[in-house]
Design a protein around this motif. Structure first.
Motif, PDB file in Angstrom:
ATOM      1  N   GLY A   1       0.406  -1.071   0.200  1.00 20.06           N
ATOM      2  CA  GLY A   1      -0.158  -0.164  -0.232  1.00 20.06           C
ATOM      3  C   GLY A   1       1.032   1.084  -0.209  1.00 20.06           C
ATOM      4  N   ASP A   2       2.261   1.308   0.766  1.00 21.24           N
ATOM      5  CA  ASP A   2       3.010   2.318   0.662  1.00 21.24           C
ATOM      6  C   ASP A   2       3.609   2.662  -0.924  1.00 21.24           C
ATOM      7  N   SER A   3       3.859   3.600  -1.249  1.00 22.54           N
ATOM      8  CA  SER A   3       4.236   4.499  -2.390  1.00 22.54           C
ATOM      9  C   SER A   3       6.109   4.280  -2.722  1.00 22.54           C
ATOM     10  N   LEU A   4       6.596   4.540  -4.090  1.00 23.83           N
ATOM     11  CA  LEU A   4       8.246   5.060  -3.819  1.00 23.83           C
ATOM     12  C   LEU A   4       8.369   5.707  -5.084  1.00 23.83           C
ATOM     13  N   ASN A   5       8.780   6.496  -5.447  1.00 30.71           N
ATOM     14  CA  ASN A   5       9.323   7.265  -6.530  1.00 30.71           C
ATOM     15  C   ASN A   5      10.708   6.526  -7.088  1.00 30.71           C
ATOM     16  N   LEU A   6      11.091   5.985  -7.514  1.00 29.87           N
ATOM     17  CA  LEU A   6      12.275   5.950  -8.696  1.00 29.87           C
ATOM     18  C   LEU A   6      12.894   7.587 -10.097  1.00 29.87           C
ATOM     19  N   SER A   7      14.150   7.251  -9.380  1.00 34.20           N
ATOM     20  CA  SER A   7      14.124   8.176 -10.649  1.00 34.20           C
ATOM     21  C   SER A   7      16.053   7.073 -11.368  1.00 34.20           C
ATOM     22  N   CYS A   8      15.568   7.203 -12.532  1.00 28.12           N
ATOM     23  CA  CYS A   8      16.915   7.293 -13.213  1.00 28.12           C
ATOM     24  C   CYS A   8      17.428   8.438 -14.161  1.00 28.12           C
ATOM     25  N   ALA A   9      19.257   8.716 -13.812  1.00 30.63           N
ATOM     26  CA  ALA A   9      19.292   9.695 -14.798  1.00 30.63           C
ATOM     27  C   ALA A   9      20.654   8.757 -15.025  1.00 30.63           C
ATOM     28  N   ALA A  10      20.386  10.404 -16.510  1.00 33.80           N
ATOM     29  CA  ALA A  10      21.461   9.669 -17.441  1.00 33.80           C
ATOM     30  C   ALA A  10      22.430  10.680 -17.798  1.00 33.80           C
ATOM     31  N   SER A  11      23.348  10.053 -18.801  1.00 32.43           N
ATOM     32  CA  SER A  11      24.303  11.115 -19.043  1.00 32.43           C
ATOM     33  C   SER A  11      24.811  10.414 -20.069  1.00 32.43           C
ATOM     34  N   GLY A  12      26.075  11.125 -20.935  1.00 35.41           N
ATOM     35  CA  GLY A  12      26.631  10.789 -22.034  1.00 35.41           C
ATOM     36  C   GLY A  12      25.683  10.603 -23.482  1.00 35.41           C
ATOM     37  N   LEU A  13      24.239  10.982 -23.055  1.00 35.75           N
ATOM     38  CA  LEU A  13      23.800  10.832 -24.231  1.00 35.75           C
ATOM     39  C   LEU A  13      22.544  12.014 -24.532  1.00 35.75           C
ATOM     40  N   ILE A  14      21.746  12.426 -25.938  1.00 36.23           N
ATOM     41  CA  ILE A  14      21.474  13.655 -26.356  1.00 36.23           C
ATOM     42  C   ILE A  14      19.860  12.625 -25.501  1.00 36.23           C
ATOM     43  N   PHE A  15      19.983  13.229 -23.914  1.00 40.17           N
ATOM     44  CA  PHE A  15      18.014  12.704 -23.448  1.00 40.17           C
ATOM     45  C   PHE A  15      17.087  12.898 -24.376  1.00 40.17           C
ATOM     46  N   SER A  16      17.015  13.983 -24.908  1.00 42.06           N
ATOM     47  CA  SER A  16      15.298  13.637 -26.045  1.00 42.06           C
ATOM     48  C   SER A  16      15.198  13.418 -26.750  1.00 42.06           C
ATOM     49  N   ARG A  17      16.530  12.916 -27.350  1.00 46.44           N
ATOM     50  CA  ARG A  17      16.132  11.528 -28.465  1.00 46.44           C
ATOM     51  C   ARG A  17      15.816  10.268 -27.906  1.00 46.44           C
ATOM     52  N   TYR A  18      15.596  10.507 -26.644  1.00 44.04           N
ATOM     53  CA  TYR A  18      15.416   8.714 -26.605  1.00 44.04           C
ATOM     54  C   TYR A  18      14.429   8.792 -25.949  1.00 44.04           C
ATOM     55  N   VAL A  19      13.234   7.577 -26.540  1.00 43.09           N
ATOM     56  CA  VAL A  19      12.450   7.250 -25.178  1.00 43.09           C
ATOM     57  C   VAL A  19      13.076   6.009 -24.557  1.00 43.09           C
ATOM     58  N   MET A  20      12.208   6.475 -23.705  1.00 42.66           N
ATOM     59  CA  MET A  20      12.700   5.466 -21.817  1.00 42.66           C
ATOM     60  C   MET A  20      11.249   4.928 -21.551  1.00 42.66           C
ATOM     61  N   ALA A  21      12.308   3.637 -20.899  1.00 40.43           N
ATOM     62  CA  ALA A  21      11.168   2.726 -20.441  1.00 40.43           C
ATOM     63  C   ALA A  21      11.610   2.243 -18.997  1.00 40.43           C
ATOM     64  N   TRP A  22      11.317   1.950 -18.749  1.00 41.54           N
ATOM     65  CA  TRP A  22      11.021   1.153 -16.865  1.00 41.54           C
ATOM     66  C   TRP A  22      10.430  -0.655 -17.309  1.00 41.54           C
ATOM     67  N   PHE A  23      11.601  -1.466 -16.707  1.00 40.05           N
ATOM     68  CA  PHE A  23      11.307  -2.871 -16.504  1.00 40.05           C
ATOM     69  C   PHE A  23      11.872  -3.203 -15.184  1.00 40.05           C
ATOM     70  N   ARG A  24      11.429  -4.360 -15.257  1.00 37.51           N
ATOM     71  CA  ARG A  24      11.441  -5.147 -13.429  1.00 37.51           C
ATOM     72  C   ARG A  24      11.536  -6.580 -13.574  1.00 37.51           C
ATOM     73  N   GLN A  25      12.608  -6.736 -13.012  1.00 38.48           N
ATOM     74  CA  GLN A  25      12.963  -8.200 -13.335  1.00 38.48           C
ATOM     75  C   GLN A  25      12.266  -9.018 -11.362  1.00 38.48           C
ATOM     76  N   ALA A  26      12.111 -10.068 -11.570  1.00 36.31           N
ATOM     77  CA  ALA A  26      11.784 -10.304  -9.986  1.00 36.31           C
ATOM     78  C   ALA A  26      12.682 -11.926 -10.249  1.00 36.31           C
ATOM     79  N   PRO A  27      12.795 -12.722  -8.664  1.00 36.03           N
ATOM     80  CA  PRO A  27      14.166 -13.569  -8.412  1.00 36.03           C
ATOM     81  C   PRO A  27      12.890 -14.752  -9.639  1.00 36.03           C
ATOM     82  N   GLY A  28      14.023 -15.453 -10.888  1.00 36.23           N
ATOM     83  CA  GLY A  28      13.842 -16.915 -11.501  1.00 36.23           C
ATOM     84  C   GLY A  28      12.362 -16.145 -12.306  1.00 36.23           C
TER      85      GLY A  28
END
Length: 123
Positions: free
Chosen positions: A15-42
């Motif tokens: 029921g709680d909340s979290l806010n994740l961040s992803c800071a990018a460097s070394g690329l022209i950020f606005s030229r990329y689409v971004m996504a979040w993936f997740r991986q659980a054990p197994g």
């Protein structure tokens, strides 16, 4: 070189909340689409949500549509994932990824990846 660095993970309760961040460097950020993936054990890496270059279009998976929100700040080269109403099934390592083409729902199409941040939801 290109770096994507996730932060904001942790141990929370159902029921709680979290806010994740992803800071990018070394690329022209606005030229990329971004996504979040997740991986659980197994389990395979799973698409969570994606966002277009300007931030106007988002593509959440059905499993998170009502609870997670992706956003980006191109001035800060950062993409965010606001996660609300967390469930135990959301426990996973969360990764951000960048694509120069479009938002893909499979991980193999993304060329840059972060190292991941652990999210653990305790019931």
């Amino acid at each position: 070189q290109v770096q994507l660095v996730e932060s904001g993970g942790g141990l929370v309760q159902t029921g709680d909340s979290l806010n994740l961040s992803c800071a990018a460097s070394g690329l022209i950020f606005s030229r990329y689409v971004m996504a979040w993936f997740r991986q659980a054990p197994g389990k395979e890496r799973e698409f969570v949500t994606g966002i277009g270059r300007s931030g106007g279009d988002t593509y959440p998976a059905d499993s998170v549509k009502a609870r997670f929100t992706i956003s980006r700040d191109n001035a800060k080269n950062t993409v965010y994932l606001q996660m609300n109403s967390l469930k135990s099934d959301d426990t996973a390592v969360y990764y951000c990824a960048a694509s120069a083409m479009r938002v893909w729902f499979t991980p193999d199409k993304y060329i840059y990846w972060g190292q991941g941040t652990q999210v653990t939801v305790s019931s």
